[in-house]
Design an enzyme around this catalytic site. Structure first.
Site, PDB file in Angstrom:
ATOM      1  N   ASP A 108       0.804  -1.216   0.000  1.00  0.00           N
ATOM      2  CA  ASP A 108       0.000   0.000   0.000  1.00  0.00           C
ATOM      3  C   ASP A 108       0.839   1.268   0.000  1.00  0.00           C
ATOM      4  O   ASP A 108       0.360   2.330  -0.390  1.00  0.00           O
ATOM      5  CB  ASP A 108      -0.924   0.023   1.223  1.00  0.00           C
ATOM      6  CG  ASP A 108      -1.988  -1.062   1.160  1.00  0.00           C
ATOM      7  OD1 ASP A 108      -2.366  -1.464   0.041  1.00  0.00           O
ATOM      8  OD2 ASP A 108      -2.437  -1.517   2.225  1.00  0.00           O
ATOM      9  N   ARG A 143      -8.003  10.780  10.183  1.00  0.00           N
ATOM     10  CA  ARG A 143      -7.506   9.509  10.730  1.00  0.00           C
ATOM     11  C   ARG A 143      -6.365   9.708  11.722  1.00  0.00           C
ATOM     12  O   ARG A 143      -5.240   9.292  11.489  1.00  0.00           O
ATOM     13  CB  ARG A 143      -7.074   8.557   9.619  1.00  0.00           C
ATOM     14  CG  ARG A 143      -8.209   8.134   8.705  1.00  0.00           C
ATOM     15  CD  ARG A 143      -7.800   7.008   7.784  1.00  0.00           C
ATOM     16  NE  ARG A 143      -8.914   6.531   6.970  1.00  0.00           N
ATOM     17  CZ  ARG A 143      -8.869   5.479   6.174  1.00  0.00           C
ATOM     18  NH1 ARG A 143      -7.748   4.780   6.070  1.00  0.00           N
ATOM     19  NH2 ARG A 143      -9.928   5.107   5.480  1.00  0.00           N
ATOM     20  N   ASP A 202      -0.333   1.929  10.059  1.00  0.00           N
ATOM     21  CA  ASP A 202      -1.536   1.101  10.004  1.00  0.00           C
ATOM     22  C   ASP A 202      -1.313  -0.152  10.842  1.00  0.00           C
ATOM     23  O   ASP A 202      -0.255  -0.791  10.748  1.00  0.00           O
ATOM     24  CB  ASP A 202      -1.866   0.684   8.567  1.00  0.00           C
ATOM     25  CG  ASP A 202      -2.498   1.815   7.756  1.00  0.00           C
ATOM     26  OD1 ASP A 202      -2.591   2.935   8.294  1.00  0.00           O
ATOM     27  OD2 ASP A 202      -2.884   1.570   6.596  1.00  0.00           O
ATOM     28  N   ASP A 255       0.075   5.840   1.434  1.00  0.00           N
ATOM     29  CA  ASP A 255      -1.149   5.396   2.108  1.00  0.00           C
ATOM     30  C   ASP A 255      -1.119   5.909   3.552  1.00  0.00           C
ATOM     31  O   ASP A 255      -1.060   7.105   3.771  1.00  0.00           O
ATOM     32  CB  ASP A 255      -1.263   3.874   2.042  1.00  0.00           C
ATOM     33  CG  ASP A 255      -2.650   3.377   2.426  1.00  0.00           C
ATOM     34  OD1 ASP A 255      -3.634   4.042   2.083  1.00  0.00           O
ATOM     35  OD2 ASP A 255      -2.745   2.323   3.064  1.00  0.00           O
TER      36      ASP A 255
END
Length: 475
Positions: A211, A291, A239, A235
């Site tokens: 990603d 986010r 994560d 990205d």
């Protein structure tokens, strides 16, 4: 024929239940049985550090930040580097990294072979089976050709050097445990893959397209990311998905990015209900969109962070995560339609009204507001705590040194760990141009300068001689 049919039916049933078993098991290895106890322990650590600072002369090293005070107050910390492994707080407190291993010194900044990396390169160190404490004798720009796939029990310790990791991947923590990443710049990461990449001395395999995350945590536990500066990746910056848990993200500086942090694979992936993440003392800086984090399931403790504006929202989620926001400072943007800190992603109020999202001791600036739900709207819940989170008025003190320390850091004078003949200045990265998006997509490797190579060898040899590190680790 009947016999064959029975065999096929039994095989299909066994396969179905085997695949379904992880979805039914909501308890992850490494998951703490009482997350509220971990939250209170974090508060106690902060309270104790601030109390010690107030009792002593403020000119001492004490900052009130329990992580930094744990190791920086040791005047001989360069020779006691592994003490860092005892300083984590929150859900990632059990991450020991390479504490029980030898030192590995990165002397080669290149990364031109993802299958057969050379000894001395960063890739060669992180794939080893044994615990390693990985250090850098000089400033380095490491441009990855493919994902940098870690093995368990590794510490990436960039203290005292200006270390930048960019390029393909970048860092992948997949089905491993006990990793500490400290004092590293990670930026301009882009998708890579469709290539073979080595993940251990005995195994390499074909990797599909990644990603382009800065740090990708996949099915891993006991992870601590501290004092890093992350920005400008394709990205997410960080994560954590697919049953990852036992994670602390602390003292980092995030900037110039859209989707900053994703926690949880999907609303329907039930193992992520056991995900537990502490987000503490970070500075969410300029030009961030959303986010910070975006959560699916799990228990997320967001404590004593500074959110310096956002474009869409700060904290979002779906799939009924528990979000415990305590002692943060939220500064809303000027956009009158983006004042809300929280966002329930693609979920109606009839569903999210029971989600446990609570705000305690947060400071709201420039019209920011937090929409609580579930237990978060009950005052009695806050009164149940015997230890209150420190007020957000102390945020400036707690996040004073967020991001990378020392050379290349943010207004923090931390000397080099190796006091070589050049006084610890180092050469290499600072002598070249700033890293740009065009460089990130280039396949051209940036070779180290002659001075960089000279000082790398000099520092490495002096460290071997003074610290009695076996040369075999580089062979």
């Amino acid at each position: 024929m009947f016999h064959l049919t029975c065999i096929l039916l039994v095989y299909l049933l066994v396969s179905f239940f085997t695949l379904g078993r992880p979805m039914l098991n909501l308890t992850l290895t490494g998951q703490h049985p009482d997350p509220e106890a971990v939250v209170q322990l974090v508060h106690r650590s902060v309270n104790a550090s601030i109390a010690r600072r107030q009792m002593l002369d403020e000119s001492t090293c004490l900052t009130g930040n329990p992580i930094d005070d744990c190791w920086k107050c040791d005047p001989d910390w360069p020779n006691n580097r592994r003490r860092l492994a005892d300083c984590a707080i929150g859900f990632g407190q059990y991450a020991i990294g390479g504490k029980n291993g030898e030192f590995y010194i990165v002397t080669d900044s290149t990364d031109d072979d993802a299958v057969n990396p050379r000894p001395g390169t960063l890739r060669y160190g992180v794939i080893q089976e044994v615990p390693l404490w990985i250090v850098f004798p000089s400033n380095m720009l490491i441009k990855l050709s493919q994902e940098l796939i870690f093995n368990s029990y590794k510490t990436l310790d960039g203290r005292g050097a200006n270390v930048h990791i960019v390029g393909g991947g970048c860092i992948t923590l997949q089905y491993i445990s006990n990793v500490i990443i400290h004092n590293i710049h990670i930026h301009h990461c882009h998708p890579s893959g469709d290539a073979n990449v080595r993940s251990s001395p005995t195994h390499y395999g074909y990797r599909t397209k990644s990603d382009g995350d800065g740090i990708s945590i996949f099915g891993s536990k006991d992870i601590w990311i501290d004092h890093c500066s992350l920005s400008r990746c394709k990205d997410g910056l960080i994560d954590a998905v697919m049953g990852s848990t036992g994670i602390t993200i602390s003292n980092n500086y995030f900037s110039h990015h859209d989707e900053v942090m994703l926690l949880g694979h999907s609303d329907s992936y039930k193992p992520d209900s056991g995900m537990q993440v502490t987000i503490a003392f970070n500075h969410f800086g300029e030009k961030l969109v959303q986010r910070m984090p975006r959560c699916r399931r799990g228990y997320i403790h967001v404590v004593n962070n500074d959110f310096t504006q956002w474009e869409m929202y700060a904290i979002g989620g779906s799939g009924s995560p528990t979000i415990n926001s305590q002692g943060n400072r939220y500064t809303a943007p000027t956009n009158p339609y983006a004042k809300e800190v929280t966002k329930r992603v693609e979920t109606g109020e009839g569903e999210w009204k029971d989600w446990n999202w609570r705000s305690e001791g947060d400071i709201m600036v420039n019209g920011a507001f937090f929409v609580a739900s579930g237990e978060g709207v009950e005052v009695s819940y806050e009164k149940a705590f015997s230890v209150e989170p420190k007020s957000a008025v102390l945020i400036d003190q707690l996040i004073m040194h967020a991001g990378v320390l020392g050379v290349g850091g943010r207004d923090n004078n931390l000397g080099k760990w190796d006091t070589g003949p050049n006084g610890g200045g180092g050469t290499g990265f600072d002598s070249g141009p700033d890293y740009t998006d065009d460089m990130a997509w280039s396949r051209r490797l940036l070779p180290p300068s002659a001075a960089f190579t000279f000082f790398s060898i000099l520092f490495a040899m002096s460290y071997f001689l003074t610290c009695n590190i076996p040369l075999t680790i580089l062979l």
